[in-house]
Each structure stands twice: as C-alpha cells, then as structure tokens.
Design a protein around this motif. Structure first.
Motif, mmCIF file in Angstrom:
data_model
loop_
_atom_site.group_PDB
_atom_site.id
_atom_site.type_symbol
_atom_site.label_atom_id
_atom_site.label_comp_id
_atom_site.label_asym_id
_atom_site.label_seq_id
_atom_site.Cartn_x
_atom_site.Cartn_y
_atom_site.Cartn_z
ATOM 1 N N LEU A 1 41.902 33.718 31.732
ATOM 2 C CA LEU A 1 42.692 34.677 32.494
ATOM 3 C C LEU A 1 44.026 34.881 31.795
ATOM 4 N N VAL A 2 44.552 36.088 31.877
ATOM 5 C CA VAL A 2 45.869 36.369 31.306
ATOM 6 C C VAL A 2 46.887 36.208 32.432
ATOM 7 N N SER A 3 48.028 35.594 32.141
ATOM 8 C CA SER A 3 49.029 35.357 33.192
ATOM 9 C C SER A 3 49.564 36.679 33.738
ATOM 10 N N PRO B 1 45.405 37.318 41.947
ATOM 11 C CA PRO B 1 46.162 38.569 41.879
ATOM 12 C C PRO B 1 47.305 38.540 42.881
ATOM 13 N N THR B 2 48.454 39.068 42.506
ATOM 14 C CA THR B 2 49.549 39.172 43.463
ATOM 15 C C THR B 2 49.313 40.450 44.278
ATOM 16 N N PRO B 3 49.914 40.542 45.470
ATOM 17 C CA PRO B 3 49.752 41.782 46.252
ATOM 18 C C PRO B 3 50.170 43.019 45.452
ATOM 19 N N ASP B 4 51.233 42.887 44.650
ATOM 20 C CA ASP B 4 51.700 44.034 43.860
ATOM 21 C C ASP B 4 50.718 44.429 42.757
ATOM 22 N N SER B 5 50.117 43.421 42.128
ATOM 23 C CA SER B 5 49.161 43.761 41.060
ATOM 24 C C SER B 5 47.919 44.405 41.669
ATOM 25 N N LYS B 6 47.493 43.889 42.824
ATOM 26 C CA LYS B 6 46.331 44.480 43.501
ATOM 27 C C LYS B 6 46.588 45.930 43.889
#
Ligand code: ADP
Ligand code: MG
Ligand code: MG
Length: 270
Positions: free
Chosen positions: A101-103, A229-234
């Motif tokens: 996974l990429v950070s 996943p963060t909420p923002d990335s989602k």
C-alpha cells in the motif's frame, strides 16, 4: 547534433509493444538516454503509424518537469527510434507491488503531481487516455514522470475511440458515447484507489475485458478491511469515479485542486 552513430547501448530497460527500450550513452559526452526502438515490421498498419507520428508530435511540443522529454527521433531501414530522457528508477506499478500500500502522504503527492500534469495537457487539448501505474516512472528524487504517449491525442470536444487499459477505462469510454478530458480524471481515481488499497476497485480478479467492463459499469466501490482510506481520500475517489464526467473535476481544474484531501498541497512548489 546527436546521431544514432554517437550512441552505444548499455542495457535493456524494458520492452514496449513494438520493440525494446535500451539504456544508451553518448560515446564521447557520456550522457545517458533511453532509446525506444520500434520495429518497422511490427508497425505495417496505417493506424499504428499515425499513432506513432502523433506520439512524436505531442511529446515534442511538451516541456514539463513531470513529463518524459523526447529529445530526437531517428530512423533506419529496420527501425524507428525515440531518443528519450532517461529516468533512473522504477515505475509506480513496481512501487505499489513493493510497498503493498502507498501511504496517504505519498498518495497525495503522486495525485497532486498527476493533476499538475493533466492541467498542462488539458490546457493543450491533449487527453492522455492511458493513466495507470505502469506509465508513471518515479525518478531518483522521488518525482513521478509520465511516460508513454502512445495513446494520447489532441481532442477539441469529444472523441469516440475505445482505447486505454480495461481496468482504468471510464464508463463513457467503454460505452462509446463520446468522451473528453474527464476520462483522465476517472483513471486518476482508479489509480488513487490502487495506491490506498493495493489493487484496482473494479474487476481486480478478472482478466477478461468484458468481465472488467461489466464491473466498471456497475461502479460499486468497496474498500478492503486492510486498507485505511481517510474520509477525505474516499470522498475524492468518489468524486473522480463519478459516472457523470462533468462531476469529476467539480467544473474546473481549480475546483479539482481545491478538494479537501489535497488541501495541504503546495501547487506552486510541487
Ligand atoms: P510502449 O509504448 O510500447 O508501451 P513504453 O514507452 O511504455 O513502450 O516503454 C516500455 C518500457 O520501457 C516502460 O514500461 C519502461 O519500463 C521502459 N522505459 C520507457 N521509457 C523509459 C525511460 N525514459 N527511462 C527508463 N525506462 C523507460
Ligand atoms: Mg507502455
Ligand atoms: Mg505506448
């Protein structure tokens, strides 16, 4: 003025559709290049020849730090040659396979860079059409560079050709309804999902193109339990993977850049 005779081949870097890509050096000046060779026997059809002419034309007119530079082209009776800036490093495909996974931080950096590249291309009415990790090399300093402009084309308005790689193709590309630059934003959404989850969202386990198209058109995004996943990335992935192409950028590249996931990006300093 560099010619083919000035160059020696050092080693093979990779292979393309129509020939190998070699690490090459100037015999006296010692500068390094990547030499992409194209076997004339493999390109005896007009469509392929046109796309190579276009690849050359597009790469020649671009000058961007994050886009591979084409220095010159040569030809002899057997081959065509693209003398390219050499990128010492690996492609994002290998980076993802190596890391799993990429950070979130690195994903943001790569995504920001891709948006900068798209801004440059789309201002010039160029759609790239094949964004995927294999087409992005990461140089020694960690900067990504977009390579392989074999599928790019200049589009004012819409185009209909079904082209790209099935897992990364937008629904409107698959459906043949006509598409534009927003197809690139879809592929970016797929790639960001891949950074964060280690695999593509639609049809990961399928190899048959039609099975993949079905999954893409269904468009159900789920996240594996091991991904964070963060909420923002989602939210950003959801936006890029909108079925309606107009919703992906939010209206303009400026709107795209102002999404919350990328709010800390230094767009001038990238
Ligand atoms: P094709 O259009 O046939 O897919 P590419 O341009 O993608 O060919 O090149 C094939 C492979 O060669 C790439 O995936 C990459 O591994 C390697 N390669 C291409 N260009 C460079 C470059 N400038 N520097 C280093 N490696 C390169
Ligand atoms: Mg390629
Ligand atoms: Mg190509």
């Amino acid at each position: 003025n560099i010619t083919l005779d000035d160059l020696i081949i050092i080693k093979k870097l990779g292979h393309g559709m129509f020939g190998n890509v070699f690490l090459s050096a100037h015999k006296t000046k010692k500068n390094l290049y990547a030499l992409k060779t194209i076997d004339r026997k493999k390109i005896d059809n007009e469509k392929v020849q046109d796309s190579l002419i276009l690849e050359r034309k597009i790469l020649m007119q671009l000058n961007h730090m994050l886009i591979l530079k084409l220095i010159k082209t040569f030809k002899d009776h057997k081959r065509l040659y693209f003398l390219l800036e050499y990128v010492r490093g690996q492609d994002l495909f290998d980076v993802i396979r190596e890391l799993g996974l990429v950070s979130d931080k690195d994903s943001k950096f790569y995504a920001g860079c891709m948006i900068m590249i798209f801004e440059h291309l789309h201002e010039r009415d160029i759609v790239y059409r094949d964004l995927k990790p294999e087409n992005v090399m990461v140089d020694e300093e960690g900067y990504p560079k977009l390579i392989d402009f074999g599928t790019a084309r200049i589009v004012e308005g819409r185009t209909y050709t079904m082209i790209g790689t099935p897992h990364y193709m937008a629904p409107e590309v698959i459906l043949g309804k006509g598409y534009g630059i927003s197809a690139d934003y879809w592929s970016l959404g797929i790639m960001i999902y891949e950074f964060i989850c280690g695999g593509v969202p639609f049809g990961e386990s399928e190899s048959d193109s039609y099975a993949i198209y079905e999954k893409v058109l269904e468009g159900k995004i789920t996240y594996p339990s091991y991904a964070n996943p963060t909420p923002d990335s989602k939210k950003f992935i959801d936006q890029l993977l909108s079925k309606n192409p107009a919703l992906r950028s939010g209206g303009s590249i400026e709107n795209l850049k102002s999404n919350t996931w990328l709010k800390d990006t230094d767009w001038e300093g990238l």
